[in-house]
Design a protein around this motif. Sequence first.
Motif, PDB file in Angstrom:
ATOM      1  N   LEU A  83       0.848  -1.190   0.000  1.00  0.00           N
ATOM      2  CA  LEU A  83       0.000   0.000   0.000  1.00  0.00           C
ATOM      3  C   LEU A  83       0.885   1.242   0.000  1.00  0.00           C
ATOM      4  CD1 LEU A  83      -3.085   0.511   0.101  1.00  0.00           C
ATOM      5  CD2 LEU A  83      -2.838   0.825   2.576  1.00  0.00           C
TER       6      LEU A  83
ATOM      7  N   THR B 194      -9.421   6.640 -10.855  1.00  0.00           N
ATOM      8  CA  THR B 194      -8.651   6.737  -9.608  1.00  0.00           C
ATOM      9  C   THR B 194      -7.203   6.359  -9.906  1.00  0.00           C
ATOM     10  OG1 THR B 194      -9.040   4.418  -9.068  1.00  0.00           O
ATOM     11  CG2 THR B 194     -10.616   6.002  -8.180  1.00  0.00           C
TER      12      THR B 194
ATOM     13  N   GLN C 172      -5.689   4.157  -8.261  1.00  0.00           N
ATOM     14  CA  GLN C 172      -5.718   2.695  -8.194  1.00  0.00           C
ATOM     15  C   GLN C 172      -6.000   2.093  -9.573  1.00  0.00           C
ATOM     16  OE1 GLN C 172      -5.144   0.641  -5.325  1.00  0.00           O
ATOM     17  NE2 GLN C 172      -4.933  -0.787  -7.030  1.00  0.00           N
ATOM     18  N   GLU C 173      -6.950   2.703 -10.274  1.00  0.00           N
ATOM     19  CA  GLU C 173      -7.277   2.167 -11.606  1.00  0.00           C
ATOM     20  C   GLU C 173      -6.158   2.425 -12.622  1.00  0.00           C
ATOM     21  OE1 GLU C 173     -12.136   1.929 -11.654  1.00  0.00           O
ATOM     22  OE2 GLU C 173     -11.199   3.706 -12.542  1.00  0.00           O
TER      23      GLU C 173
ATOM     24  N   ASP D  11      -4.445  -0.733 -12.011  1.00  0.00           N
ATOM     25  CA  ASP D  11      -5.213  -1.921 -12.406  1.00  0.00           C
ATOM     26  C   ASP D  11      -5.316  -2.057 -13.922  1.00  0.00           C
ATOM     27  OD1 ASP D  11      -5.559  -2.199  -9.710  1.00  0.00           O
ATOM     28  OD2 ASP D  11      -7.637  -1.467  -9.682  1.00  0.00           O
TER      29      ASP D  11
ATOM     30  N   VAL E 127      -2.730   3.711  -3.012  1.00  0.00           N
ATOM     31  CA  VAL E 127      -2.853   2.709  -4.060  1.00  0.00           C
ATOM     32  C   VAL E 127      -2.277   1.377  -3.574  1.00  0.00           C
ATOM     33  CG1 VAL E 127      -0.724   3.564  -5.129  1.00  0.00           C
ATOM     34  CG2 VAL E 127      -2.273   2.192  -6.471  1.00  0.00           C
TER      35      VAL E 127
END
Lengths: 346, 364
Positions: free
Chosen positions: B5, B145, B147-148, B151, B182
């Motif tokens: 993280l 985001t 995060q995406e 991903d 993230v």
Amino acid sequence: MANNINTVETEVKYTAKDFSSGIDVKWCPGCGDYSILAQVQRSSPDFGAKKEDIVWVSGIGCSSRFPYYMNTYGFHGIHGRAAAIATGVKLANPKLQVWVATGDGDMLSIGGNHFIHACRKNIDLKIVMFNNRIYGLTKGQYSPTSEKGKVTKSSPYGTVDWPFNAIKLATGSGATFVARSMDRDPKHLQEILSRAAKHKGVTFIEVLQNCPIFNDGAFFNLTEKETRADNVVYLEHAKPLVFGEKQNKGIKLDGLNPIIIDLEDGKHSVNDCLVHDETDDNPTRIFLMARFTDIPGYPTPVGVFRNYSKQTYDGDYVQQIEGLKQKMGVGTYDALMFSENTWEVK
Amino acid sequence: MKKELRLMKGNEALAEAAILYGCDAYFGYPITPQSEILEYLSNEAAKRTGMVILQAESEIASINMVYGAAGTGKRVMTSSSSPGMSLMQEGISYIACGEIPCVLVNVQRGGPGLGTIQPGQADYFQSVKGGGHGDYKLVTYAPSTVQEMVDFVFDGFDLAFKYRTPVMILTDGALGQMMEKVLLPEQRPRKTEYEPWGSTGKTPDRERNIIYTLSLQPDVMEKWNERLQKKYRSIEANEIRFEAIDCEDADYVLVAYGLVARICQKAAHIARDHGIKVGVFRPITLYPFPYEQLNKVADNVKAFMTVEMNAGQMLEDVKLAVNGKKSVEFYGRMGGMIPSPEDIFAKLEEKLNHPVSKLVGELA
């Protein structure tokens, strides 16, 4: 020369102020670009053109903000495409005096192709390339003139690229006026700019420029008083290549190899030195001198490497059209419509 | 290495994801606001996975280096921002035609022309309608985001190799520059196996491959096109992704992608605080576009409003999806301007002229 105004005397006497657009200049404090702008504005009255007949074309990069600051017509163009855009401006308006403000990234990286072809065609463009050996606008990546092994944001372990030698590239591509000057040598830069203005054909000036933020001091050994004499050889037409604090060193040709000689050793004299001939149409000696910057310990030549004339693309092109008009007469609509490759459908 | 993280910038997270996926090569050219991708990879990649990082002489060089490296079956990525992406369009057309898998990233800024370095979404058409010549499609993911951003590098490479097609991650300067928490996946190994179609030389056990995109015989070229189209139909049948947020009971639905979809969620909350039931429909894949899924939403709502940072591009796909069932309004900001949730709510009220607006009073 109906197609070129460079020889026409200006009616108005300009001062540097006439060439300043007066808008806020947005470069970092201490940027060498300020000096280049000042020298261009100071020498513009000698350019032999009315300010409304001058166009400054640029690409993208710090240097390319130039047209905003000049009180002339201008073009803030596309990254790398300044030479092509300027070609368009010049060919569509042969009477304009067209200048290009560009940088090492803009002109030699993404714009390399357009640059060599403008040189090859010998179009009457005056290209001023600010070489700071770094990408400043994108905040510090290496450029095609960055020295091998340079550590930058995009080369944290040192570049593995070999840099371009801009003088060699321009000369090899056919530029007919090739020069180098420095942001910190204002008088010299003004002189080179004024000479470039009078040349017909591709003019290439490499201006060594300090980027105080991302590549500070890249040229200090050339520009600072303490070290300049030993590291710079000023090129002057028909003069021997002599340098050093007391003008005590010279460059001699040993076959095709340049060697540094001591003029005070009793064995050599100034008569042994290579004499610069900027009008030589054989570029061999130009390449020889351009290579000094690639050899450790050799002085960097500054000045006009090459200044010779040959027909220009724009000149020949206009002449060709005029010739055709004289030979064939001015065309008419009917003559065009009913010329070859037309037929009547029955 | 375990999952980790971290607080990261979007551009850096995306670059980190490329390393973690086991990407083999990255070719790029500096342009704001995405130069951090090149810089991060230059710092991190070589010493960790031996991934090749090259600063090319232009975006045209970058995309052709991608064509070359990806054509050997390696995992290859490039990134740029709008003006640079325009330069890559020729190469993308060839890559799509040559059926070469790769991941492309466009950290959009406001255009046209040199435009601005502030975020934009005006390259929607360029990405999903074919910015280069010919009939090809670019699978386009729109992260909303940080995060995406991570991903979709993984999903993008998976999908690129599954279908042998280029994949675009269409994001923007704000997502590229913003920092968020993230969760990074585990490090995957670099690829060692050959692709049977890869142009990596002829060995005794395999036929030679030549990558090309030319056929002077129109019937052959038509068959080629048909094969591409069949692949696109398969992608459209299997790979659509979207998110419908609070759409079940919504009277009005905001349609937006990427960064703007997040801003719309806040606008929807403001609307619900005012007693207006608003949902958000977010296409995650812009191509393939969730036409049918959005069409179904149209059965239960009164109207839509598409919100974009452009003059109305996805709007056309939203209208195709809704297909006249309900009215589709539009609110767009251009030139690098970002709409605020309050702007969107005010515009929604104005456009839809909802009777509740009389109760809540005039909005500032």
